[in-house]
Design an enzyme around this catalytic site. Structure first.
Site, mmCIF file in Angstrom:
data_model
loop_
_atom_site.group_PDB
_atom_site.id
_atom_site.type_symbol
_atom_site.label_atom_id
_atom_site.label_comp_id
_atom_site.label_asym_id
_atom_site.label_seq_id
_atom_site.Cartn_x
_atom_site.Cartn_y
_atom_site.Cartn_z
ATOM 1 N N ASN A 154 0.637 -1.316 0.022
ATOM 2 C CA ASN A 154 0.034 0.131 -0.094
ATOM 3 C C ASN A 154 0.887 1.334 0.177
ATOM 4 O O ASN A 154 0.259 2.308 -0.758
ATOM 5 C CB ASN A 154 -1.234 0.024 1.114
ATOM 6 C CG ASN A 154 -0.236 -0.087 2.600
ATOM 7 O OD1 ASN A 154 0.638 -0.707 2.705
ATOM 8 N ND2 ASN A 154 -1.124 0.612 3.490
ATOM 9 N N LYS A 177 12.671 -6.889 1.090
ATOM 10 C CA LYS A 177 11.648 -7.765 0.168
ATOM 11 C C LYS A 177 10.144 -6.840 -0.025
ATOM 12 O O LYS A 177 9.445 -6.846 0.827
ATOM 13 C CB LYS A 177 11.430 -9.119 0.710
ATOM 14 C CG LYS A 177 10.845 -9.687 -0.701
ATOM 15 C CD LYS A 177 9.884 -10.898 -0.211
ATOM 16 C CE LYS A 177 8.551 -10.599 0.106
ATOM 17 N NZ LYS A 177 7.701 -10.030 -1.012
ATOM 18 N N GLU A 252 4.472 -4.055 12.346
ATOM 19 C CA GLU A 252 3.458 -3.046 12.061
ATOM 20 C C GLU A 252 2.321 -3.591 11.460
ATOM 21 O O GLU A 252 2.520 -3.914 10.196
ATOM 22 C CB GLU A 252 4.085 -2.167 11.201
ATOM 23 C CG GLU A 252 5.300 -1.297 11.911
ATOM 24 C CD GLU A 252 4.868 -0.361 13.181
ATOM 25 O OE1 GLU A 252 3.949 -0.158 13.374
ATOM 26 O OE2 GLU A 252 6.081 -0.193 13.948
ATOM 27 N N CYS A 286 -2.988 1.326 6.820
ATOM 28 C CA CYS A 286 -3.264 0.583 7.915
ATOM 29 C C CYS A 286 -3.974 1.409 9.192
ATOM 30 O O CYS A 286 -4.523 0.949 10.027
ATOM 31 C CB CYS A 286 -1.720 0.242 8.472
ATOM 32 S SG CYS A 286 -0.916 1.715 8.718
ATOM 33 N N GLU A 384 -10.565 -6.077 10.036
ATOM 34 C CA GLU A 384 -9.890 -4.973 9.104
ATOM 35 C C GLU A 384 -10.623 -5.621 7.542
ATOM 36 O O GLU A 384 -10.402 -6.597 7.237
ATOM 37 C CB GLU A 384 -8.440 -5.248 9.239
ATOM 38 C CG GLU A 384 -7.750 -4.087 8.181
ATOM 39 C CD GLU A 384 -6.210 -4.101 8.470
ATOM 40 O OE1 GLU A 384 -5.719 -5.279 8.230
ATOM 41 O OE2 GLU A 384 -5.832 -3.101 8.396
HETATM 42 P P1 NAD Z 1 0.655 -9.333 3.585
HETATM 43 O O1 NAD Z 1 0.886 -9.739 5.161
HETATM 44 O O2 NAD Z 1 0.140 -10.343 2.702
HETATM 45 O O3 NAD Z 1 1.991 -9.098 3.042
HETATM 46 C C1 NAD Z 1 3.023 -8.300 3.284
HETATM 47 C C2 NAD Z 1 4.585 -8.586 3.152
HETATM 48 O O4 NAD Z 1 4.949 -9.878 3.765
HETATM 49 C C3 NAD Z 1 4.619 -8.948 1.488
HETATM 50 O O5 NAD Z 1 5.928 -8.409 1.068
HETATM 51 C C4 NAD Z 1 4.469 -10.436 1.483
HETATM 52 O O6 NAD Z 1 5.307 -10.891 0.395
HETATM 53 C C5 NAD Z 1 5.293 -10.980 2.654
HETATM 54 N N1 NAD Z 1 4.987 -12.233 3.144
HETATM 55 C C6 NAD Z 1 3.691 -13.017 2.900
HETATM 56 N N2 NAD Z 1 3.999 -13.980 3.401
HETATM 57 C C7 NAD Z 1 4.950 -14.056 4.110
HETATM 58 C C8 NAD Z 1 5.878 -15.176 4.849
HETATM 59 N N3 NAD Z 1 5.093 -16.508 5.178
HETATM 60 N N4 NAD Z 1 7.115 -14.845 5.300
HETATM 61 C C9 NAD Z 1 7.386 -13.697 5.217
HETATM 62 N N5 NAD Z 1 7.025 -12.790 4.380
HETATM 63 C C10 NAD Z 1 5.921 -12.799 3.907
HETATM 64 O O7 NAD Z 1 -0.097 -7.910 3.597
HETATM 65 P P2 NAD Z 1 -0.150 -7.137 2.329
HETATM 66 O O8 NAD Z 1 -1.596 -7.620 2.174
HETATM 67 O O9 NAD Z 1 0.731 -6.808 1.733
HETATM 68 O O10 NAD Z 1 -0.722 -5.751 3.295
HETATM 69 C C11 NAD Z 1 -1.953 -5.406 3.997
HETATM 70 C C12 NAD Z 1 -1.758 -5.567 5.159
HETATM 71 O O11 NAD Z 1 -0.688 -4.624 5.518
HETATM 72 C C13 NAD Z 1 -2.789 -5.057 6.048
HETATM 73 O O12 NAD Z 1 -3.227 -5.795 7.210
HETATM 74 C C14 NAD Z 1 -2.435 -3.772 6.643
HETATM 75 O O13 NAD Z 1 -3.104 -3.275 7.799
HETATM 76 C C15 NAD Z 1 -0.938 -3.750 7.047
HETATM 77 N N6 NAD Z 1 -0.275 -2.706 7.102
HETATM 78 C C16 NAD Z 1 0.051 -2.124 8.175
HETATM 79 C C17 NAD Z 1 0.950 -1.039 8.177
HETATM 80 C C18 NAD Z 1 1.286 -0.428 9.655
HETATM 81 O O14 NAD Z 1 2.162 0.456 9.550
HETATM 82 N N7 NAD Z 1 0.945 -0.842 10.614
HETATM 83 C C19 NAD Z 1 1.085 -0.136 7.067
HETATM 84 C C20 NAD Z 1 0.373 -0.652 5.955
HETATM 85 C C21 NAD Z 1 -0.016 -1.851 6.015
#
Ligand code: NAD
Length: 492
Positions: A154, A177, A252, A286, A384
């Site tokens: 995002n 990554k 986060e 988020c 969420e």
């Molecule tokens: P996601 O958890 O699917 O992916 C995040 C990252 O993790 C990606 O780079 C993904 O490839 C990687 N990933 C996926 N599986 C993994 C594994 N098993 N081991 C290691 N890495 C892995 O999240 P998303 O769909 O990309 O983003 C949305 C989520 O992120 C929402 O829940 C949102 O609230 C959260 N978010 C939080 C913040 C914050 O600062 N708190 C900011 C932005 C987004």
């Protein structure tokens, strides 16, 4: 269709994955592929981490003074400023965020590097007034080693900068990554890192899927800190696999952040704050203010005004200047928003505005959506969405508002709208979340910590403490006595 072929950046060189495999990235405004990236797996993660580790111990990086590291960060900040238009355009293309928003983010991005550049040579230890007259003791903050920065789609560069700048300021090296849905702007950052003059291997970028490339980073024994932003379910995997090597973690995660509106609030501002909180960035934030807790006496007016403003939101191409809401970044995210709205209705919520997919150039668009619920247990009040969907509920007393605000597993952000200064501070203390915005929403700064309570994760990014979170504290004892050491079997 000609896809832009991007490469990974490892040890100062652009390269393919060892397998030679690539994956396509789709642009959400048309659902068409536009770029392709190397599909990194465990072997690539290992090469990148090894390069980062070698850089960590090399004189070219470890031998730099903290002031010199700060200068490199400052140069990188300047380069980002020079290339902000390109970076903004790349992000809007790949995650569908409005160009006016990505421009704003890129315009601010250098501040993270400038702020952390300034801190680099102010990471001071302490002299300890120990209760032993013949001893001197002091502390040092040492860099940890290789940091794995795993970021979602995002806000790719913003969420990278908030990890990268303090990690480098403290003297660590990195493997980044990006999300498989939004890798281009981060790969482009690699070129700027190179131009800034960082030694090879200090910053490495691998592209690929989470369960392969991401998971390989989290379980690599040379990774000493995993800085993760993403969903709670993924975070559980990250915690488990990083536990194998006791890597430090910052998580986060998501949120279900309340916007609490009292009768004495400036209603115009509150309505704008609510719209900004959940419809800007199509709610893919988020900190999305996805629960509206509104006092009974103004409830009908506020809900009607938010719906009226939602009905005028210009939905369309994120690269067009007049657009106010772009697409969802992925088809999966569009399906989630759609299904969660239907689920909430089946549980008794009432749709007041939106709730439909929008046909626009074949892209993944969803209407700004507001539902009303008289129950805090409705799934829309608890789960969420990560989309432009918010749920409104009435309250009658401040105590009721507080109970509703805290009735969540999450605790990332909250908005409080009131002109009563005592109430604003009372609630700021009582609401359990990492960020409280009083009479405003979605304000961030390199100088201010961001992070959550509960299922929103742990650790804080931003602010002075962020740089310390990328260090190991060491205590040094020096014997001041010239007497021979006494009884070896007695603890001193
Ligand atoms: P996601 O958890 O699917 O992916 C995040 C990252 O993790 C990606 O780079 C993904 O490839 C990687 N990933 C996926 N599986 C993994 C594994 N098993 N081991 C290691 N890495 C892995 O999240 P998303 O769909 O990309 O983003 C949305 C989520 O992120 C929402 O829940 C949102 O609230 C959260 N978010 C939080 C913040 C914050 O600062 N708190 C900011 C932005 C987004």
């Amino acid at each position: 269709m000609n896809l832009t072929p991007y490469q990974m950046y490892i040890n100062g060189r652009y390269c393919e994955a060892q397998s030679g495999n690539r994956f396509d990235s789709l642009t959400p405004s048309t659902a068409q592929p536009w770029a392709s990236f190397p599909d990194a797996t465990e072997v690539d993660a290992d090469i990148a981490v090894t390069a980062a580790h070698q850089a960590f111990v090399s004189p070219a990086w470890a031998g730099l003074t903290a002031t010199a590291r700060g200068k490199l960060l400052r140069t990188l900040g300047d380069l980002i400023a020079d290339h902000r238009e390109l970076l903004a355009e790349l992000e809007s293309r790949e995650n569908g965020k409005l160009i006016r928003e990505t421009r704003g983010q890129m315009g601010y991005l250098p501040e993270f590097f400038y702020y952390m550049a300034g801190l680099a040579d102010k990471i001071e230890g302490q002299t300890l007034p120990v209760d032993k007259s013949d001893m001197m003791a002091y502390t040092l903050h040492e860099p940890m080693g290789v940091v794995a920065a795993i970021v979602p789609w995002n806000s790719p560069l913003y969420l990278t900068a908030i990890k990268m700048a303090p990690a480098l300021a403290a003297g660590n090296t990195l493997v980044i990554k990006p999300s498989e849905h939004a890798s281009a702007s981060i790969v482009a950052l690699g070129k700027l890192v190179e131009q800034a003059g960082f030694p090879a291997g200090v910053v490495n970028i691998i592209t690929g899927y989470g369960p392969s490339a991401g998971a390989a980073l989290t379980r690599h024994p040379l990774v000493r800190h995993v800085a993760f932003t993403g969903g709670a379910a993924t975070a559980r995997h990250v915690v488990r696999s990083s536990a194998e090597n006791f890597a430090h973690l910052s998580l986060e995660l998501g949120g279900k952040s309340p916007q609490i509106v009292f009768p004495d609030a400036d209603i115009d501002s509150a309505v704008n704050g609510i719209v900004a909180g959940v419809f800007a960035a199509s709610g893919q934030s988020c900190v999305a203010g996805s629960r509206l807790l509104i006092h009974d006496s103004i409830y009908d007016e506020v809900v009607a005004r938010v719906c009226e403003r939602a009905s005028r939101i210009c939905i369309g191409d994120p690269l067009a200047e007049e657009t106010e809401m772009g697409p969802m970044t992925t088809l999966a995210q569009l399906d989630i928003a759609d299904n969660m709205v239907q689920q909430a209705i089946s549980e008794g919520a009432v749709l007041r505005y939106g709730g439909q997919r929008v046909e626009c150039n074949g892209g993944w668009y969803f209407q700004p959506t507001l539902l009303e619920s008289d129950s805090s247990s409705n799934s829309l009040m608890q789960e969420e969405v990560f989309g432009p969907v918010t749920a409104a509920i009435r309250f009658h007393t401040e105590a009721e508002a507080l109970a509703l605000a805290n009735d969540t597993r999450y605790g990332l952000a909250a908005g409080i709208w009131t002109r009563d200064i005592a109430r604003a501070h009372r609630l700021s203390k009582a609401v359990r979340s990492g960020i409280i915005w009083v009479n405003t929403y979605r304000v961030v700064s390199a100088m201010a910590p961001i992070g959550g309570f509960g299922d929103s994760g742990y650790g804080r990014e931003g602010g002075i403490e962020a740089v310390l979170s990328y260090t190991e504290k060491k205590t040094v004892w020096v014997n001041l006595s010239s007497e021979p050491m006494s009884d070896p079997f007695v603890m001193r």
